[in-house]
Design an enzyme around this catalytic site. Structure first.
Site, PDB file in Angstrom:
ATOM      1  N   TYR A 118      14.011 -37.015   1.758  1.00  0.00           N
ATOM      2  CA  TYR A 118      12.896 -37.096   0.875  1.00  0.00           C
ATOM      3  C   TYR A 118      11.638 -36.297   1.311  1.00  0.00           C
ATOM      4  O   TYR A 118      10.594 -36.207   0.781  1.00  0.00           O
ATOM      5  CB  TYR A 118      12.648 -38.270   0.398  1.00  0.00           C
ATOM      6  CG  TYR A 118      13.550 -38.990  -0.811  1.00  0.00           C
ATOM      7  CD1 TYR A 118      14.798 -39.226  -0.608  1.00  0.00           C
ATOM      8  CD2 TYR A 118      13.012 -39.241  -1.958  1.00  0.00           C
ATOM      9  CE1 TYR A 118      15.349 -39.534  -1.619  1.00  0.00           C
ATOM     10  CE2 TYR A 118      13.562 -39.447  -3.174  1.00  0.00           C
ATOM     11  CZ  TYR A 118      15.050 -39.865  -2.924  1.00  0.00           C
ATOM     12  OH  TYR A 118      15.914 -39.982  -4.067  1.00  0.00           O
ATOM     13  N   LYS A 169      25.572 -43.196   8.097  1.00  0.00           N
ATOM     14  CA  LYS A 169      26.842 -41.979   8.297  1.00  0.00           C
ATOM     15  C   LYS A 169      26.746 -41.567   9.593  1.00  0.00           C
ATOM     16  O   LYS A 169      26.952 -40.498   9.756  1.00  0.00           O
ATOM     17  CB  LYS A 169      26.618 -41.226   7.183  1.00  0.00           C
ATOM     18  CG  LYS A 169      27.913 -40.507   6.861  1.00  0.00           C
ATOM     19  CD  LYS A 169      29.104 -41.282   6.021  1.00  0.00           C
ATOM     20  CE  LYS A 169      30.210 -40.652   6.043  1.00  0.00           C
ATOM     21  NZ  LYS A 169      31.398 -41.217   5.458  1.00  0.00           N
ATOM     22  N   ASP A 202      29.378 -45.155   2.901  1.00  0.00           N
ATOM     23  CA  ASP A 202      30.555 -45.440   1.767  1.00  0.00           C
ATOM     24  C   ASP A 202      31.222 -46.439   1.680  1.00  0.00           C
ATOM     25  O   ASP A 202      31.282 -47.067   0.692  1.00  0.00           O
ATOM     26  CB  ASP A 202      31.352 -43.997   2.114  1.00  0.00           C
ATOM     27  CG  ASP A 202      31.861 -43.926   3.500  1.00  0.00           C
ATOM     28  OD1 ASP A 202      31.357 -44.665   4.319  1.00  0.00           O
ATOM     29  OD2 ASP A 202      32.863 -43.022   4.009  1.00  0.00           O
ATOM     30  N   ASP A 226      18.339 -45.525  -2.065  1.00  0.00           N
ATOM     31  CA  ASP A 226      18.015 -44.840  -3.644  1.00  0.00           C
ATOM     32  C   ASP A 226      19.463 -45.122  -4.370  1.00  0.00           C
ATOM     33  O   ASP A 226      19.486 -45.911  -5.287  1.00  0.00           O
ATOM     34  CB  ASP A 226      17.615 -43.486  -3.810  1.00  0.00           C
ATOM     35  CG  ASP A 226      17.294 -43.004  -5.014  1.00  0.00           C
ATOM     36  OD1 ASP A 226      16.750 -43.792  -5.882  1.00  0.00           O
ATOM     37  OD2 ASP A 226      17.765 -41.944  -5.366  1.00  0.00           O
ATOM     38  N   ASP A 230      20.662 -48.739  -6.661  1.00  0.00           N
ATOM     39  CA  ASP A 230      21.037 -48.409  -8.296  1.00  0.00           C
ATOM     40  C   ASP A 230      22.523 -49.097  -8.630  1.00  0.00           C
ATOM     41  O   ASP A 230      22.419 -49.930  -9.406  1.00  0.00           O
ATOM     42  CB  ASP A 230      20.820 -47.059  -8.966  1.00  0.00           C
ATOM     43  CG  ASP A 230      19.573 -46.543  -9.518  1.00  0.00           C
ATOM     44  OD1 ASP A 230      18.477 -47.355  -9.242  1.00  0.00           O
ATOM     45  OD2 ASP A 230      19.343 -45.980 -10.314  1.00  0.00           O
TER      46      ASP A 230
END
Ligand code: ATP
Ligand code: MG
Length: 332
Positions: A118, A169, A202, A226, A230
């Site tokens: 970001y 990750k 993941d 983010d 959701d």
């Protein structure tokens, strides 16, 4: 008396924020300072985030924000930056009466709010070749992990497990997430009373579906947070219920996860729950735990009785749902 900057913004922000303010007025004395931001003020003045609004945010103890439509990036991303709210806190909790994956889900996602992908460092280096730079610094890692462990400690006092799960990750992003993971376990040593574990993002995405009841505090980097939050919101009733807090050392900004929802704006049917729960987070930030508990309890009763807006299968309007909550506050 707490001084709160209130920014309804665009779309359903104009409906869910006033409904929430009414509830706040029913539990305590506040000074509300109103400010403008978003598409509408942009059309009027050419500025989505007027200077006057920034000044008001800086002078108040906390900001309650509704939504900004197409100008969201210019408003909320900028405000988070100006207020240096480095932690984005998103509780994931199953409420009775709401269709959830399981009824024992109760954890918090802490998303790093200042760097990662970001940072906005993108470039087109040749025809058909574009790049984005992912920034991970030790300093930002340290403060987000300390924030997560402190939160786990607070929750442990309220009977929770006392565990922080780091999602990353590091097997692919060996340098950036290598650092992220290393700093996580370095900070974990400062908190021997709190458990620490880590998963690949993941796998984590699967675990929030297959074993969400095992999580307490989940901490991750900006973009992963983010996406994960959701999905997590979807396991406990969707966007109408998902609150968030942006917290820094000096400032706090509280907002629903959802946006301006132009498809239902103006109809008076938006679910105010996400914004009400954001106000509950704001009250806890202001150390007004009694007020926070009162509102959450009244909201829980209303949800359990099915007195909700259409998105949750009810037939109440935004303000009617708020009125039901206020009725239950007065019964106390
Ligand atoms: P924006 O660009 O401002 O984010 P959007 O079109 O992405 O707008 P969102 O606000 O993100 O819309 O909402 C996505 C979907 O979820 C929409 O269909 C919207 O109606 C629904 N939704 C969002 N918030 C609520 C709410 N509080 N109550 C009911 N439905 C909601
Ligand atoms: Mg949206």
């Amino acid at each position: 008396m707490h001084k709160i900057c209130v920014i309804p913004g665009d779309g359903i922000g104009k409906e869910v924020v006033p409904a929430t303010v009414k509830i706040l007025e029913a539990v305590g004395d506040f000074e509300f300072v109103y400010a403008e931001a978003g598409d509408e003020v942009y059309k009027k003045t050419g500025k989505a985030l007027p200077e006057e609004t920034v000044e008001k945010c800086l002078e108040c103890e906390a900001v309650l924000f509704g939504a900004a439509g197409e100008t969201a990036a210019d408003v909320i991303v900028k405000l988070r930056h100006i207020l240096d709210t480095y932690a984005n806190v998103r509780p994931v909790k199953a409420y009775k009466g709401v269709k959830c994956l399981r009824d024992d889900i109760d954890y918090v996602i802490v998303r790093e709010n200042t760097e990662g992908l970001y940072k906005g460092i993108e470039a087109k280096i040749d025809e058909g070749i574009t790049i984005a730079t992912r920034v991970i610094t030790e300093k930002a890692c340290e403060r987000i992990f300390r924030f997560a462990f402190e939160l786990a400690r607070d929750r442990k006092k309220q009977g929770k497990e006392g565990k922080v799960t780091c999602a990353h990750k590091a097997n692919v992003l060996k340098i950036t997430d290598g650092l992220f993971k290393d700093v996580f376990y370095k900070i974990a040593k400062e908190y021997p009373d709190i458990k620490a574990e880590d998963y690949y993002i993941d796998a984590m995405n699967m675990y929030i579906i297959t074993k969400p009841q095992t999580f307490d505090v989940v901490v991750t980097s900006n973009l992963f947070g983010d996406i994960l939050s959701d999905g997590a919101a979807g396991t406990v009733g969707g966007l109408g219920l998902a609150p968030s807090a942006n917290i820094g050392d000096e400032h706090g900004l509280f907002e629903p996860v959802h946006g301006s929802a132009p498809d239902i704006a103006g109809k008076g049917i938006a679910n105010p729950t996400a914004t009400i729960l954001s106000a509950v987070l704001m009250l806890r930030y202001l150390n007004e735990h009694e007020m926070a508990n009162k509102i959450e309890k009244a909201l829980e009763e209303v949800l359990a009785e099915g007195l909700t807006t259409p998105d949750l299968g009810g037939n109440l309007k935004t303000f009617e749902m708020a009125e039901e909550i206020i009725k239950r506050l007065e019964h106390d």
